[in-house]
Design a protein around this motif. Structure first.
Motif, short mmCIF file in Angstrom:
data_model
loop_
_atom_site.label_atom_id
_atom_site.label_comp_id
_atom_site.label_asym_id
_atom_site.label_seq_id
_atom_site.Cartn_x
_atom_site.Cartn_y
_atom_site.Cartn_z
N TRP A 1 -43.62 -72.75 -44.75
CA TRP A 1 -43.52 -71.39 -45.30
C TRP A 1 -42.49 -70.53 -44.55
O TRP A 1 -42.45 -69.31 -44.72
N TRP B 1 -47.83 -64.21 -47.62
CA TRP B 1 -48.78 -63.97 -48.71
C TRP B 1 -48.93 -62.47 -48.95
O TRP B 1 -49.05 -61.71 -48.00
N PRO B 2 -48.86 -62.01 -50.23
CA PRO B 2 -48.77 -62.81 -51.46
C PRO B 2 -47.35 -62.96 -52.00
O PRO B 2 -47.15 -63.59 -53.04
N THR C 1 -44.64 -64.67 -51.30
CA THR C 1 -44.14 -66.02 -51.53
C THR C 1 -44.70 -66.61 -52.82
O THR C 1 -43.97 -67.21 -53.62
N PHE C 2 -45.99 -66.43 -53.03
CA PHE C 2 -46.60 -66.99 -54.23
C PHE C 2 -46.16 -66.24 -55.48
O PHE C 2 -46.00 -66.84 -56.55
N LEU D 1 -48.27 -74.60 -52.36
CA LEU D 1 -47.88 -73.64 -53.40
C LEU D 1 -47.96 -74.26 -54.80
O LEU D 1 -48.35 -73.58 -55.76
N MET E 1 -50.25 -65.90 -43.55
CA MET E 1 -51.39 -65.10 -44.01
C MET E 1 -51.63 -63.86 -43.13
O MET E 1 -52.70 -63.26 -43.21
N ALA F 1 -54.03 -60.74 -43.84
CA ALA F 1 -54.82 -61.00 -45.04
C ALA F 1 -56.31 -60.93 -44.74
O ALA F 1 -56.77 -61.30 -43.66
N ALA G 1 -58.25 -62.64 -49.68
CA ALA G 1 -56.90 -63.18 -49.81
C ALA G 1 -56.84 -64.62 -49.32
O ALA G 1 -56.19 -65.48 -49.94
N TRP G 2 -57.52 -64.91 -48.21
CA TRP G 2 -57.55 -66.29 -47.70
C TRP G 2 -58.14 -67.23 -48.74
O TRP G 2 -57.65 -68.35 -48.93
N ALA H 1 -55.67 -67.86 -51.56
CA ALA H 1 -54.50 -68.62 -51.14
C ALA H 1 -54.82 -70.06 -50.78
O ALA H 1 -53.93 -70.81 -50.37
#
Length: 295
Positions: A93, A131-132, A134-135, A171, A213, A216, A220-221, A224
């Motif tokens: 990442w 995060w978030p 990148t996603f 991802l 992360m 987060a 969120a964890w 993800a």
């Protein structure tokens, strides 16, 4: 959701063991493939960078940042029936590792008969990366690829494999959950499947999971982490048994799902699965061809 294709594996690949943990079945496949090129195992990242490649035929941007783009390697025989691979590169990442380290892999996939689309995205160290963000980039990049084909309905007529290496596998597993109409299967190459457990480790890539992360909360964890979700499509995990970057347990744990198949690559390290000059590559590309031909 696309129709799930049956999985049939033949004894035509090199140094590959097939394991279905849901049924506790295991078999070792005898090598029958013939290849004149010298092959290697347990390669380094620098070894992969030295492999010759062809540049992409097309680059299309999906965002305003210079690294928000997708690239295409047009198939040697460009036909409406050509299977498609959408590739998400790894690199913990981190923005220290860009899409170009998979150019050799993408070029080899094109030579093997696939149309290849590869996705670049903001990473840790980039503004908006982690995060978030990148996603979000991955989702927007996939939407751009869909648009290049003329929409979901058009792409759904093609055989589509969503493939990711290492952090890119993480991802890809997440993205597949929200793109069931266009993806036939997910292929994880040394994929990180349980982010929460992985980020507790001590190697540099595992520590990068914490940076990914950073800040987060628990919700969120969970969002993800692919390990919290049963896969919506068939998943095929390729993992070298000499991988020192992503523990084998990452694949073993995820393979408890009924529609996940785990394939061990004997003697292969973390980067063998993206190295067209490795022993593992023969096994991988043979299986990709067989899977695409079944649909």
């Amino acid at each position: 959701m696309k129709k799930l294709s049956a999985y049939h594996i033949t004894a035509s690949v090199l140094l590959l063991a097939f394991v279905s943990l849901s049924s506790a079945a295991a078999a070792t496949l005898e090598p029958t493939a013939h290849d004149e090129q010298p092959r290697r195992s347990n390669v380094s990242f620098n070894d992969v960078l030295k492999v010759p490649f062809s540049k992409p035929d097309q680059r299309t941007y999906y965002g305003e940042a210079p690294i928000q783009f997708v690239e295409r390697w047009q198939a040697v025989k460009d036909q409406s029936s050509t299977p498609v691979i959408i590739s998400i590169h790894g690199g913990c990442w981190l923005n220290a590792y860009a899409i170009d380290h998979t150019y050799a892999m993408n070029s080899a996939l094109r030579e093997a008969g696939f149309e290849v689309w590869a996705l670049e995205y903001r990473r840790v160290g980039d503004t908006g990366g982690g995060w978030p963000g990148t996603f979000v980039d991955v989702q927007q990049g996939l939407a751009r690829i869909v648009a290049e084909f003329g929409g979901e309905q058009a792409l759904a007529q093609r055989d589509v494999t969503l493939m990711g290496h290492s952090a890119g596998g993480h991802l890809a597993l997440l993205a597949a959950q929200q793109n069931t109409q266009i993806v036939d299967r997910v292929v994880g190459l040394a994929a990180i499947t349980d982010l929460s457990t992985y980020a507790q480790g001590e190697n540099s890539c595992q520590q990068a999971g914490k940076r990914f992360m950073e800040g987060a909360d628990a919700t969120a964890w969970q969002a993800a982490n692919p390990a919290t979700m049963a896969p919506a499509q068939p998943v095929y995990l390729f993992h070298g048994d000499a991988d020192s970057i992503v523990p084998q347990q990452q694949s073993r744990t995820y393979a408890v799902h009924d529609n996940v198949r785990l394939l061990w690559l004997k003697g292969a390290g973390h980067f063998d699965v993206i190295d067209p000059q490795s022993h593992a590559w023969l096994a991988l590309v043979t299986q990709l061809k067989e899977l695409s031909a079944q649909n």
